[in-house]
Design a protein around this motif. Sequence first.
Motif, PDB file in Angstrom:
ATOM      1  N   ASP A  74       0.808  -1.222   0.000  1.00  0.00           N
ATOM      2  CA  ASP A  74       0.000   0.000   0.000  1.00  0.00           C
ATOM      3  C   ASP A  74       0.842   1.273   0.000  1.00  0.00           C
ATOM      4  O   ASP A  74       0.347   2.338  -0.378  1.00  0.00           O
ATOM      5  CB  ASP A  74      -0.926   0.021   1.223  1.00  0.00           C
ATOM      6  CG  ASP A  74      -1.998  -1.054   1.157  1.00  0.00           C
ATOM      7  OD1 ASP A  74      -2.300  -1.519   0.043  1.00  0.00           O
ATOM      8  OD2 ASP A  74      -2.517  -1.437   2.223  1.00  0.00           O
ATOM      9  N   VAL A  78       3.093   6.936  -5.903  1.00  0.00           N
ATOM     10  CA  VAL A  78       2.169   7.105  -7.022  1.00  0.00           C
ATOM     11  C   VAL A  78       2.852   7.970  -8.082  1.00  0.00           C
ATOM     12  O   VAL A  78       3.432   9.016  -7.764  1.00  0.00           O
ATOM     13  CB  VAL A  78       0.854   7.771  -6.561  1.00  0.00           C
ATOM     14  CG1 VAL A  78      -0.086   7.986  -7.749  1.00  0.00           C
ATOM     15  CG2 VAL A  78       0.177   6.917  -5.490  1.00  0.00           C
ATOM     16  N   ASP A  80       3.321  10.720 -10.484  1.00  0.00           N
ATOM     17  CA  ASP A  80       2.692  12.027 -10.523  1.00  0.00           C
ATOM     18  C   ASP A  80       3.447  12.882 -11.526  1.00  0.00           C
ATOM     19  O   ASP A  80       4.151  12.374 -12.399  1.00  0.00           O
ATOM     20  CB  ASP A  80       2.695  12.644  -9.119  1.00  0.00           C
ATOM     21  CG  ASP A  80       1.584  13.683  -8.932  1.00  0.00           C
ATOM     22  OD1 ASP A  80       1.165  14.285  -9.924  1.00  0.00           O
ATOM     23  OD2 ASP A  80       1.163  13.898  -7.782  1.00  0.00           O
ATOM     24  N   PRO A 106      -6.356   3.893 -17.529  1.00  0.00           N
ATOM     25  CA  PRO A 106      -6.681   3.258 -16.250  1.00  0.00           C
ATOM     26  C   PRO A 106      -8.083   3.655 -15.789  1.00  0.00           C
ATOM     27  O   PRO A 106      -8.495   4.806 -15.904  1.00  0.00           O
ATOM     28  CB  PRO A 106      -5.621   3.810 -15.300  1.00  0.00           C
ATOM     29  CG  PRO A 106      -4.504   4.284 -16.190  1.00  0.00           C
ATOM     30  CD  PRO A 106      -5.174   4.763 -17.433  1.00  0.00           C
ATOM     31  N   ARG A 108      -8.974   2.571 -12.590  1.00  0.00           N
ATOM     32  CA  ARG A 108      -8.783   2.562 -11.147  1.00  0.00           C
ATOM     33  C   ARG A 108      -7.282   2.616 -10.894  1.00  0.00           C
ATOM     34  O   ARG A 108      -6.481   2.596 -11.844  1.00  0.00           O
ATOM     35  CB  ARG A 108      -9.382   1.307 -10.520  1.00  0.00           C
ATOM     36  CG  ARG A 108      -8.830  -0.008 -11.073  1.00  0.00           C
ATOM     37  CD  ARG A 108      -9.339  -1.196 -10.295  1.00  0.00           C
ATOM     38  NE  ARG A 108      -9.027  -2.471 -10.908  1.00  0.00           N
ATOM     39  CZ  ARG A 108      -7.864  -3.098 -10.812  1.00  0.00           C
ATOM     40  NH1 ARG A 108      -6.857  -2.535 -10.147  1.00  0.00           N
ATOM     41  NH2 ARG A 108      -7.683  -4.276 -11.401  1.00  0.00           N
ATOM     42  N   ARG A 109      -6.885   2.708  -9.647  1.00  0.00           N
ATOM     43  CA  ARG A 109      -5.455   2.705  -9.321  1.00  0.00           C
ATOM     44  C   ARG A 109      -4.849   1.356  -9.699  1.00  0.00           C
ATOM     45  O   ARG A 109      -5.372   0.303  -9.336  1.00  0.00           O
ATOM     46  CB  ARG A 109      -5.237   2.998  -7.836  1.00  0.00           C
ATOM     47  CG  ARG A 109      -3.799   2.893  -7.397  1.00  0.00           C
ATOM     48  CD  ARG A 109      -3.567   3.500  -6.033  1.00  0.00           C
ATOM     49  NE  ARG A 109      -3.629   4.965  -6.095  1.00  0.00           N
ATOM     50  CZ  ARG A 109      -3.287   5.768  -5.090  1.00  0.00           C
ATOM     51  NH1 ARG A 109      -2.886   5.244  -3.924  1.00  0.00           N
ATOM     52  NH2 ARG A 109      -3.364   7.073  -5.212  1.00  0.00           N
ATOM     53  N   PHE A 123       2.317   3.054  -8.215  1.00  0.00           N
ATOM     54  CA  PHE A 123       0.924   3.007  -8.654  1.00  0.00           C
ATOM     55  C   PHE A 123       0.713   4.028  -9.766  1.00  0.00           C
ATOM     56  O   PHE A 123       1.325   5.100  -9.780  1.00  0.00           O
ATOM     57  CB  PHE A 123      -0.027   3.322  -7.503  1.00  0.00           C
ATOM     58  CG  PHE A 123      -0.123   2.240  -6.465  1.00  0.00           C
ATOM     59  CD1 PHE A 123      -0.693   1.013  -6.771  1.00  0.00           C
ATOM     60  CD2 PHE A 123       0.346   2.457  -5.173  1.00  0.00           C
ATOM     61  CE1 PHE A 123      -0.795   0.010  -5.814  1.00  0.00           C
ATOM     62  CE2 PHE A 123       0.243   1.465  -4.211  1.00  0.00           C
ATOM     63  CZ  PHE A 123      -0.322   0.234  -4.528  1.00  0.00           C
ATOM     64  N   LEU A 124      -0.174   3.680 -10.701  1.00  0.00           N
ATOM     65  CA  LEU A 124      -0.670   4.612 -11.711  1.00  0.00           C
ATOM     66  C   LEU A 124      -2.143   4.864 -11.437  1.00  0.00           C
ATOM     67  O   LEU A 124      -2.939   3.923 -11.365  1.00  0.00           O
ATOM     68  CB  LEU A 124      -0.496   4.024 -13.112  1.00  0.00           C
ATOM     69  CG  LEU A 124       0.877   4.118 -13.767  1.00  0.00           C
ATOM     70  CD1 LEU A 124       0.912   3.270 -15.033  1.00  0.00           C
ATOM     71  CD2 LEU A 124       1.226   5.565 -14.083  1.00  0.00           C
ATOM     72  N   ASP A 125      -2.519   6.123 -11.290  1.00  0.00           N
ATOM     73  CA  ASP A 125      -3.909   6.498 -11.103  1.00  0.00           C
ATOM     74  C   ASP A 125      -4.544   6.817 -12.455  1.00  0.00           C
ATOM     75  O   ASP A 125      -3.844   7.069 -13.449  1.00  0.00           O
ATOM     76  CB  ASP A 125      -4.006   7.722 -10.190  1.00  0.00           C
ATOM     77  CG  ASP A 125      -3.910   7.353  -8.715  1.00  0.00           C
ATOM     78  OD1 ASP A 125      -4.070   6.160  -8.390  1.00  0.00           O
ATOM     79  OD2 ASP A 125      -3.674   8.263  -7.888  1.00  0.00           O
ATOM     80  N   TRP A 164      -8.356  -1.408 -16.701  1.00  0.00           N
ATOM     81  CA  TRP A 164      -8.075  -0.430 -17.743  1.00  0.00           C
ATOM     82  C   TRP A 164      -8.870  -0.758 -19.009  1.00  0.00           C
ATOM     83  O   TRP A 164      -9.339  -1.881 -19.204  1.00  0.00           O
ATOM     84  CB  TRP A 164      -6.591  -0.341 -18.071  1.00  0.00           C
ATOM     85  CG  TRP A 164      -5.852  -1.662 -18.209  1.00  0.00           C
ATOM     86  CD1 TRP A 164      -5.134  -2.312 -17.242  1.00  0.00           C
ATOM     87  CD2 TRP A 164      -5.743  -2.495 -19.380  1.00  0.00           C
ATOM     88  NE1 TRP A 164      -4.596  -3.483 -17.724  1.00  0.00           N
ATOM     89  CE2 TRP A 164      -4.951  -3.615 -19.038  1.00  0.00           C
ATOM     90  CE3 TRP A 164      -6.232  -2.399 -20.668  1.00  0.00           C
ATOM     91  CZ2 TRP A 164      -4.631  -4.637 -19.935  1.00  0.00           C
ATOM     92  CZ3 TRP A 164      -5.928  -3.410 -21.588  1.00  0.00           C
ATOM     93  CH2 TRP A 164      -5.130  -4.506 -21.221  1.00  0.00           C
TER      94      TRP A 164
END
Length: 299
Positions: A74, A78, A80, A106, A108-109, A123-125, A164
């Motif tokens: 978790d 991310v 950015d 995507p 979702r995350r 993570f990719l948002d 995705w």
Amino acid sequence: MRYLGFRRPGRLGTVLAVPALVVAALLAGLALTRGTAPPVTTPPTTVPSTRSPSAPPPSGDAVEAVPEAAPAPDDLPVVDYDPAPAGFPADPDTMEVTPLTEGLRPTRRLAAYDAPGGRPLAFLDPTIRGVELTLPVAQRRTGWVAVLLPSANRRLAWLPAGGWTTTDLRDQIVVERRAHRLTWYRDGVARRSWPVSLGRRGQETPLGRTFVLGRTTPTGAVYGGVDIYALGSIPDDLDAVPASLRGAHIGIHSWHHDGELGRSTTNGCVRLTRSAQRLLLAEVPPGSPVVVVDTLSAA
């Protein structure tokens, strides 16, 4: 100096003001001659490919196993607008000019991995600060897909199936550094070509494949009152740009005059005429691939 940040949902925005017109910003590339548009060059008919012929598919009915995606902690970073985390693999075809024709969005995350079945690194948002992401698909493996990584140069991120959707990508921008030329292609066919100004020595416009991340409305007259395209790429040498441009992305944009077209005068951005930039903004959507090469080889 000026750099790209984010101002409101759905648009990239500038955050710092320009203290003087003589200072060239990273996302304010070349200077152009006021009121005079340079001649449009005649582009090649199609994008020449530098890719070797594909190997024939394996024979037999064997089904390739899908590498399992390890659970992602978790506390992963991310991706950015700041430089992406290290450890992602190099794009092996980064100088390939054959168009990438599929984009990934995507929903979702998503955990982004360094290889199919490899390590989750970030993570990719679905958005970067309100700007919806469309990432060109560069490779596929059974159960996995590789996309061009935003906020990084010449890097891929591997994603497992799910979370995705895909969309067709019809447009591509090719920038030639030696010729100081930008060519817009649609469906592999050249539509228009223009002279541009590119990065100066030590701050050269980064080579390789990237993509249109999003657009921003500039504040100030130096950009000629025309929106800017922020790309997924960043300066190759983050310490070479002026301090006020740290954290900036490479951009495609116009300038308040056209006096330096065909020269290397910017902090890494691609500058072109206002009429050319308006056409690109109207025709080329975010997610479209961009490739920067030294020279475009003949087919």
